[in-house]
Design an enzyme around this catalytic site. Structure first.
Site, PDB file in Angstrom:
ATOM      1  N   PRO A   1     -33.523  56.291  49.443  1.00  0.00           N
ATOM      2  CA  PRO A   1     -34.408  56.505  48.391  1.00  0.00           C
ATOM      3  C   PRO A   1     -33.303  56.653  47.279  1.00  0.00           C
ATOM      4  O   PRO A   1     -32.434  57.486  47.612  1.00  0.00           O
ATOM      5  CB  PRO A   1     -35.214  57.946  48.492  1.00  0.00           C
ATOM      6  CG  PRO A   1     -34.825  58.474  49.842  1.00  0.00           C
ATOM      7  CD  PRO A   1     -33.815  57.667  50.379  1.00  0.00           C
ATOM      8  N   GLU A   2     -33.633  55.951  46.133  1.00  0.00           N
ATOM      9  CA  GLU A   2     -32.467  56.202  44.828  1.00  0.00           C
ATOM     10  C   GLU A   2     -33.570  56.917  44.065  1.00  0.00           C
ATOM     11  O   GLU A   2     -34.759  57.234  44.181  1.00  0.00           O
ATOM     12  CB  GLU A   2     -32.188  55.194  44.293  1.00  0.00           C
ATOM     13  CG  GLU A   2     -31.428  54.177  45.665  1.00  0.00           C
ATOM     14  CD  GLU A   2     -30.571  53.012  44.978  1.00  0.00           C
ATOM     15  OE1 GLU A   2     -30.204  53.078  44.067  1.00  0.00           O
ATOM     16  OE2 GLU A   2     -30.625  52.101  45.827  1.00  0.00           O
TER      17      GLU A   2
ATOM     18  N   HIS B   1     -41.987  61.118  63.685  1.00  0.00           N
ATOM     19  CA  HIS B   1     -41.067  61.849  62.977  1.00  0.00           C
ATOM     20  C   HIS B   1     -41.442  62.705  61.953  1.00  0.00           C
ATOM     21  O   HIS B   1     -40.834  62.719  60.874  1.00  0.00           O
ATOM     22  CB  HIS B   1     -39.729  60.577  62.645  1.00  0.00           C
ATOM     23  CG  HIS B   1     -39.241  60.077  63.610  1.00  0.00           C
ATOM     24  ND1 HIS B   1     -38.444  60.707  64.565  1.00  0.00           N
ATOM     25  CD2 HIS B   1     -39.336  58.783  64.222  1.00  0.00           C
ATOM     26  CE1 HIS B   1     -37.757  59.875  65.417  1.00  0.00           C
ATOM     27  NE2 HIS B   1     -38.404  58.740  65.194  1.00  0.00           N
TER      28      HIS B   1
ATOM     29  N   ARG C   1     -34.198  59.378  60.513  1.00  0.00           N
ATOM     30  CA  ARG C   1     -32.739  59.340  60.669  1.00  0.00           C
ATOM     31  C   ARG C   1     -32.364  61.011  60.707  1.00  0.00           C
ATOM     32  O   ARG C   1     -31.252  61.217  61.004  1.00  0.00           O
ATOM     33  CB  ARG C   1     -32.091  58.394  59.992  1.00  0.00           C
ATOM     34  CG  ARG C   1     -32.215  57.111  60.415  1.00  0.00           C
ATOM     35  CD  ARG C   1     -31.685  56.247  59.381  1.00  0.00           C
ATOM     36  NE  ARG C   1     -30.150  56.098  59.455  1.00  0.00           N
ATOM     37  CZ  ARG C   1     -29.410  55.292  58.957  1.00  0.00           C
ATOM     38  NH1 ARG C   1     -29.750  54.574  57.909  1.00  0.00           N
ATOM     39  NH2 ARG C   1     -28.137  55.486  59.013  1.00  0.00           N
TER      40      ARG C   1
ATOM     41  N   LYS D   1     -10.839  57.110  34.617  1.00  0.00           N
ATOM     42  CA  LYS D   1     -10.864  56.586  36.020  1.00  0.00           C
ATOM     43  C   LYS D   1     -10.278  55.440  36.398  1.00  0.00           C
ATOM     44  O   LYS D   1     -10.365  54.600  35.687  1.00  0.00           O
ATOM     45  CB  LYS D   1     -12.407  56.485  36.125  1.00  0.00           C
ATOM     46  CG  LYS D   1     -13.003  57.892  36.543  1.00  0.00           C
ATOM     47  CD  LYS D   1     -14.486  57.588  37.029  1.00  0.00           C
ATOM     48  CE  LYS D   1     -15.226  58.857  37.662  1.00  0.00           C
ATOM     49  NZ  LYS D   1     -14.704  59.565  38.844  1.00  0.00           N
TER      50      LYS D   1
END
Length: 293
Positions: free
Chosen positions: A2-3, A104, A123, A166
Site C-alpha cells: 500500500p501506498e 492471516h 508477510r 541532494k
DNA sequence: CCGCGGGCCTGAGAGC
DNA sequence: TGCTCTCAGGCCCGCG
C-alpha cells in the site's frame, strides 16, 4: 502493497464502522506482526471509542477517547476486511465468502455495533502500535516525515528546496519519505512518466540556482497530484494483496502507464518508445527512455 | 550524505 | 506433480 492511495482507500472504508464507534474487544491472534504487540495492547483498546480515523502518509491513526492513538501500518501485504452484522448473524459472528483465505487475519476488532474488522497481513511487515496522543509528535515513525503530497505544504517551491542540496536521483528523492510522505514505487514511476522526467535525473535539477522551483518541479507536483487523486478515485491499485475494506479490488492498476508494463509501447502520444525496467536503489523502475528526460 | 546489500516474511509465478 | 528460483505497493540497518 500500500501506498498513499491504498491507505486512503482503506481509511475511507473503515471510517463508517470505526469512527464514533466503541471497540468491544480486540483479538490478537498471534504475538507479533513486524514487532511484538505491546503487552497492554488489547487492554488499551477494549471498551474504548474511536473518536476519529485519520491518515498520515502511509500510516492510519485511530484516535481513542482514552487519549491514546492506535498507529497502524499495512507494510507490503496488509489489508482490512469489514464484515457487517446481518439478519441471523449474532453479534460477534461473522462470515466471509468461502473463497476468501482468512488464515492471516492477525488482529480482529469486534465493535460494539456488531461490525467485525479483520486485519490480514500474510508477510507481517505491517504493525500496530499504541502511542499516547500527547507523545505523538515524538513518535520516531512519524517524526521525520515530509509533507503530505496532497496537502497545502507540498508545492513546487517546497519540493525544489528539499531537493536542492541532494546528490541523488529524482526517483530516490521521491521515495524518500522525509522529502514527501506517502509515495511508493508505483506512484513515483507513474508520476515521473506523466511529468516526462527521467527517474535517473538528478533531484537537484528541480531547483534553480537560488534554490527556487523550476518549471519541471511545477510540472512534477502537478503530475503527483493527478496520479494520486486518480488512484484514490479508483480505490487504489490491486496487484496482489490490496483490497478495499468490502473485499472489492481497486482498479487503478488498469491505468498504469509504465509500472509493470515492461516491453509495452509508450503511451505518450506520438512517442515511439518502449517501456523499460531497471533496478534503482534496489527496486524496479519502469520508464520510457524516449520521452522521460 | 549516498548507494548497496541484506534482512524481515509469505506467496505467486516461471522454468525445469 | 513438485522442486527451485525470482520477485513483490515498505522500511530499517550497517558498510564503504
Amino acid at each position: 502493497m500500500p501506498e498513499l492511495p491504498e491507505v486512503e482507500t482503506v481509511r475511507r472504508g473503515l471510517q463508517p464502522v470505526m469512527e464514533g464507534q466503541r471497540i468491544a474487544r480486540v483479538e490478537t491472534r498471534r504475538g507479533d506482526l513486524r514487532f511484538p504487540f505491546q503487552s497492554d495492547f488489547a487492554a488499551r483498546l477494549d471498551g474504548h471509542v474511536v473518536t476519529g480515523l485519520g491518515r498520515r502518509a502511509k500510516y492510519l491513526l485511530a484516535d481513542l477517547d482514552s487519549g491514546d492513538v492506535l498507529v497502524m501500518h499495512l507494510g507490503m501485504s496488509g489489508s482490512f476486511r469489514v464484515a457487517l452484522p446481518e439478519g441471523e448473524t449474532t453479534p460477534g459472528d461473522f462470515h466471509y465468502p468461502r473463497s476468501e483465505n482468512r488464515t492471516h487475519d492477525h488482529v480482529v476488532f469486534h465493535m460494539a455495533s456488531g461490525a467485525v474488522i479483520a486485519f490480514n497481513d500474510p508477510r507481517r511487515f505491517g504493525f500496530m502500535k499504541i502511542v499516547a496522543r500527547a507523545a505523538i509528535d515524538n513518535e520516531p515513525m512519524l517524526k521525520g516525515l515530509g509533507p503530505e503530497p496532497l496537502g497545502n505544504a507540498f508545492d513546487a517551491a517546497m519540493l525544489a528546496q528539499a531537493c536542492a542540496g541532494k546528490a541523488t536521483s529524482l526517483k530516490a528523492a521521491l521515495l524518500d519519505q522525509r522529502v514527501v510522505a506517502g509515495l511508493g514505487n508505483i506512484y513515483v514511476c507513474e508520476a515521473l512518466f506523466r511529468a516526462h522526467l527521467s527517474p535517473k535525473r538528478q533531484a537537484a535539477t528541480l531547483a534553480d540556482r537560488k534554490g527556487g522551483p523550476t518549471d519541471r518541479a511545477r510540472h512534477l507536483v502537478g503530475s503527483i497530484h493527478d496520479v494520486l487523486n486518480a488512484a484514490i478515485k479508483a480505490g487504489g491499485s490491486s496487484l496482489r494483496d490490496h483490497r478495499q475494506t468490502d473485499g472489492e479490488l481497486g482498479y487503478f492498476q488498469h491505468s498504469f502507464q509504465v509500472y509493470d508494463q515492461e516491453g509495452a509501447p509508450c503511451k505518450t502520444p506520438k512517442c515511439k518508445g518502449v517501456v523499460r525496467r531497471f533496478t534503482q536503489n534496489g527496486r524496479s523502475t519502469f520508464w520510457c527512455p524516449a520521452c522521460q528526460k
